[in-house]
Scaffold this active site. Structure first.
Site, short mmCIF file in Angstrom:
data_model
loop_
_atom_site.label_atom_id
_atom_site.label_comp_id
_atom_site.label_asym_id
_atom_site.label_seq_id
_atom_site.Cartn_x
_atom_site.Cartn_y
_atom_site.Cartn_z
CG ASP A 10 2.01 -26.34 -31.61
OD1 ASP A 10 2.05 -25.24 -31.02
OD2 ASP A 10 2.50 -26.52 -32.74
CE LYS B 187 0.29 -25.99 -35.63
NZ LYS B 187 1.41 -25.15 -36.18
#
Length: 278
Positions: free
Chosen positions: A135, A9
């Site tokens: 996350d 990401k």
């Protein structure tokens, strides 16, 4: 053994807007998945043992989020009789701010949820993932998102197609060290995503990361000197930095210019996680 992707990401921006009483920082960020992934294989067993078949150099079993994720799911689901052998092909750099460990943990939860016949919904898996790291939930959520809180409050955001040049300085950074710095800005004014231009965003962690690893500033400056990018920033707590381009050809041209002393790759922005419908 079937393999499953665990994509990286990027944080297109990251604002630190406060700090909770328990020490966790309050953030606003946009997560974007990119087409650059670790690959995981899972060999389900009936002996209740969870094994990592090829532990990544530099990681211990205690640090390994794949093993921790599998053990946590095994315990909470009551599937102690089932085990798994996990094989990880590692591409995402450690300590780079690309979410590699969190993504590996999320893919482990998503896949074992199916292979072990647990079949929990995504929200329940996300709550479990949050216990492993802030996350992890975004990778289970499966869509590009505007995130708030410690990163767990997620709202789908539709992003235009883009390609990214991602540079990988040989300078891994401890997320904990960045957030612990007294120099970290913790009072950025909160924004409303609907009225916000992505170009306005910045990464509050950049200055601290660059002081800890000055090479980040050098590589970031190199990217800023290229033409045609729509955004240049550091991802997460570093050390990886990226530039956004409207086309693959533009990204490839910048990668072609990369000096031999630097390393990096290009990847497309994804509309969603490749396992979003798994």
């Amino acid at each position: 053994m079937n393999t499953f992707p665990a994509p990286a990401k990027l944080n297109l921006f990251l604002h630190v807007i406060g700090r909770r009483d328990d020490g966790y920082h309050l953030l606003q960020t946009v997560f974007r998945f990119i087409g650059y992934s670790d690959q995981l294989g899972f060999d389900v067993t009936n002996d209740g043992v969870i094994r990592h078949l090829n532990l990544v150099p530099g990681l211990t079993d205690t640090d390994d989020l794949c093993v921790r994720a599998a053990k946590l799911l095994q315990k909470r689901s009551g599937k102690e009789m089932l085990g798994v052998g996990i094989h990880l092909s590692k591409n995402i750099p450690l300590g780079g701010g690309l979410g590699g460990g969190s993504s590996d943990a999320a893919t482990t939860l998503i896949v074992l949820n199916r292979l072990w016949g647990i079949n929990w919904g995504r929200e329940r898996l996300m709550a479990l993932g949050l216990e492993l790291g802030a996350d992890v939930p975004i990778f289970i959520y499966g869509r590009n998102a505007f995130a708030e809180g410690v990163g767990e409050k997620l709202e789908v955001i539709n992003l235009p197609p883009a390609w990214y040049v991602v540079l990988t300085p040989p300078a891994p950074i401890s997320t904990a060290a960045v957030f612990a710095s007294r120099e970290l800005t913790r009072n950025t004014i909160p924004i409303k995503m609907a009225a916000f231009s992505m170009a306005q965003g910045h990464n509050d962690l950049e200055l601290v990361a660059m002081r800890l690893q000055p090479v980040i500033a050098e590589w970031l400056d190199w990217l800023k000197g290229r033409h045609g990018s729509t955004k240049v920033a550091m991802s997460g707590s570093g050390s990886c930095v990226f530039a956004e381009f409207p086309s693959e050809s533009a990204a490839r041209e910048v990668l072609r210019q990369l000096p031999d002393s630097m390393s990096g790759f290009i990847a497309p922005g994804l509309a969603r996680h490749p396992l979003s419908d798994f």
